[in-house]
Design a protein around this motif. Structure first.
Motif, PDB file in Angstrom:
ATOM      1  N   LEU A   1      15.086  -8.013  23.173  1.00 47.72           N
ATOM      2  CA  LEU A   1      16.349  -7.119  23.034  1.00 47.72           C
ATOM      3  C   LEU A   1      16.692  -6.817  24.342  1.00 47.72           C
ATOM      4  CD1 LEU A   1      15.803  -5.017  19.820  1.00 47.72           C
ATOM      5  CD2 LEU A   1      17.236  -6.824  19.984  1.00 47.72           C
TER       6      LEU A   1
ATOM      7  N   VAL B   1      18.151  -9.876  25.930  1.00 48.81           N
ATOM      8  CA  VAL B   1      19.490 -10.091  25.430  1.00 48.81           C
ATOM      9  C   VAL B   1      20.484  -9.387  25.735  1.00 48.81           C
ATOM     10  CG1 VAL B   1      20.864 -10.361  23.184  1.00 48.81           C
ATOM     11  CG2 VAL B   1      18.507 -11.236  23.469  1.00 48.81           C
ATOM     12  N   ALA B   2      20.033  -7.887  25.847  1.00 44.74           N
ATOM     13  CA  ALA B   2      21.249  -6.949  26.321  1.00 44.74           C
ATOM     14  C   ALA B   2      21.598  -7.185  27.796  1.00 44.74           C
ATOM     15  CB  ALA B   2      20.835  -5.559  25.999  1.00 44.74           C
TER      16      ALA B   2
ATOM     17  N   ASN C   1      25.465  -8.694  28.371  1.00 40.42           N
ATOM     18  CA  ASN C   1      26.323  -7.724  29.193  1.00 40.42           C
ATOM     19  C   ASN C   1      26.701  -8.342  30.603  1.00 40.42           C
ATOM     20  OD1 ASN C   1      27.244  -5.311  27.766  1.00 40.42           O
ATOM     21  ND2 ASN C   1      25.026  -5.457  27.259  1.00 40.42           N
TER      22      ASN C   1
ATOM     23  N   ASP D   1      26.418   0.029  29.296  1.00 43.97           N
ATOM     24  CA  ASP D   1      25.227  -0.370  28.505  1.00 43.97           C
ATOM     25  C   ASP D   1      23.988  -0.847  29.240  1.00 43.97           C
ATOM     26  OD1 ASP D   1      26.395   0.014  25.975  1.00 43.97           O
ATOM     27  OD2 ASP D   1      27.217  -1.916  25.801  1.00 43.97           O
TER      28      ASP D   1
ATOM     29  N   CYS E   1      20.332   0.744  29.345  1.00 47.67           N
ATOM     30  CA  CYS E   1      19.156  -0.003  29.239  1.00 47.67           C
ATOM     31  C   CYS E   1      18.094   0.213  30.529  1.00 47.67           C
ATOM     32  CB  CYS E   1      19.539  -1.662  29.212  1.00 47.67           C
ATOM     33  SG  CYS E   1      20.056  -2.006  27.492  1.00 47.67           S
TER      34      CYS E   1
ATOM     35  N   LEU F   1      19.046   0.636  23.296  1.00 49.17           N
ATOM     36  CA  LEU F   1      18.876  -0.859  23.359  1.00 49.17           C
ATOM     37  C   LEU F   1      19.497  -1.804  22.282  1.00 49.17           C
ATOM     38  CD1 LEU F   1      16.955  -3.043  24.764  1.00 49.17           C
ATOM     39  CD2 LEU F   1      15.197  -2.593  23.034  1.00 49.17           C
TER      40      LEU F   1
ATOM     41  N   ALA G   1      23.022  -4.645  23.063  1.00 46.10           N
ATOM     42  CA  ALA G   1      22.577  -5.935  22.769  1.00 46.10           C
ATOM     43  C   ALA G   1      23.491  -6.455  21.911  1.00 46.10           C
ATOM     44  CB  ALA G   1      21.137  -5.960  22.088  1.00 46.10           C
TER      45      ALA G   1
END
Length: 313
Positions: A37, A40-41, A45, A73, A77, A285, A289
């Motif tokens: 995750l 991916v995040a 982004n 974001d 993270c 998180l 994502a």
């Protein structure tokens, strides 16, 4: 033998983070989905930011606000997840006194910044649907710049006292934080001092700011819904709602996860203490994502911009 007064005056240089006190054997397995995750995040982004930066057709206020959301974001993270993974993989539980309170400030401040950004994005959609002829004169690059300054200054000023109040507390012999991250509640519990004002300030500030954002978001969407229901042209109502769909989904998810987190914290005595810890990590998180994925899938302009970006590579 040291006296309590000696404990209270001894300076604390670092804390120890104990993730999931009751289920520490889960940590290695849990690190796998968290790592996925996190990648991916960060990747999604970063793709959104690069796409908006390189694609001239996306140099519009709505996409600038989306860029701001992606940036917030990524910071959230990076503030939380690398340290959590370092604990899971390498047992690096220690965190310095200053790093702990810096993490506390960023988590509180940037979470409120996200809420405020959603509020500004709701106003952007309100103007686009309810006052389309005035949209270009109201929602300008200057508006986005002023909104960004407001988002940063409002939340920075109101949440700066949270880590300052916690850092000024006297900490005794106990330095073990039963959490993966430096939340105000977890850290201030270790203090020898009265923490009533500390917790009350955060509670009132968080609910005032996030509550006012939510009220303004609900008002914006109630006016949007009224305007859409008055549209007579066939297909026009569906098209108008589709422009707000992505934004509404993200707000709903952000609010739902936050509400579940609040409820589990209030019900700590009835559930395992590990549940709020896990939800707190996931709240930093999963929305980061999902946000760029939802916008990438539902927004035609961003999807086209990504396709152009991929063809250039």
């Amino acid at each position: 033998m040291a006296t309590p007064s000696n404990y209270s005056t001894a300076p604390v240089s670092e804390f120890l983070l104990i993730c999931f006190p009751n289920y520490q054997s889960w940590q290695h397995w849990l690190s796998l989905p968290l790592s996925f995750l996190f990648l991916v995040a960060m990747g999604a982004n970063a793709t959104i930011l690069i796409t908006i930066w390189l694609e001239a057709s996306l140099h519009q206020p709505m996409y600038y606000l989306l860029s701001l959301l992606s940036l917030l974001d990524m910071v959230l993270c990076l503030t939380v997840i690398p340290k959590v993974l370092a604990i899971f993989w390498f047992d690096l539980r220690s965190i310095s006194f200053s790093a702990c309170f810096l993490q506390m400030f960023i988590m509180n401040c940037f979470l409120a910044m996200e809420s405020c950004t959603f509020m500004v994005m709701a106003y952007d959609r309100y103007v686009a649907i309810c006052h389309p002829l005035r949209y270009s004169s109201i929602i300008t690059d200057q508006f986005v710049a002023r909104a960004t300054v407001f988002i940063v200054s409002r939340n920075g000023l109101f949440f700066l006292p949270v880590p300052i109040l916690s850092a000024r507390l006297r900490y005794c012999a106990e330095t073990i934080i039963k959490n993966c991250i430096c939340t105000n509640v977890s850290v201030s519990k270790l203090s020898c001092d009265d923490i009533t004002f500390n917790q009350l300030y955060q509670f009132v500030t968080a609910w005032t700011l996030l509550g006012s954002d939510l009220i303004l978001i609900v008002l914006s969407y109630s006016y949007i819904l009224k305007a859409v229901l008055r549209i007579k042209a066939e297909g026009a109502a569906a098209k108008a709602l589709s422009t707000c769909g992505s934004h509404f989904i993200l707000i709903l998810f952000f609010s739902t996860v936050l509400l579940v987190l609040v409820i589990t914290n209030l019900a700590r005595k009835r559930i395992s203490p590990d549940v709020p810890i896990l939800l707190n990590i996931l709240h930093h998180l999963i929305p980061p994502a999902l946000n760029p994925i939802v916008y990438g899938v539902r927004t035609k302009e961003i999807k086209q911009g990504m396709q152009k970006l991929l063809r250039r590579l």
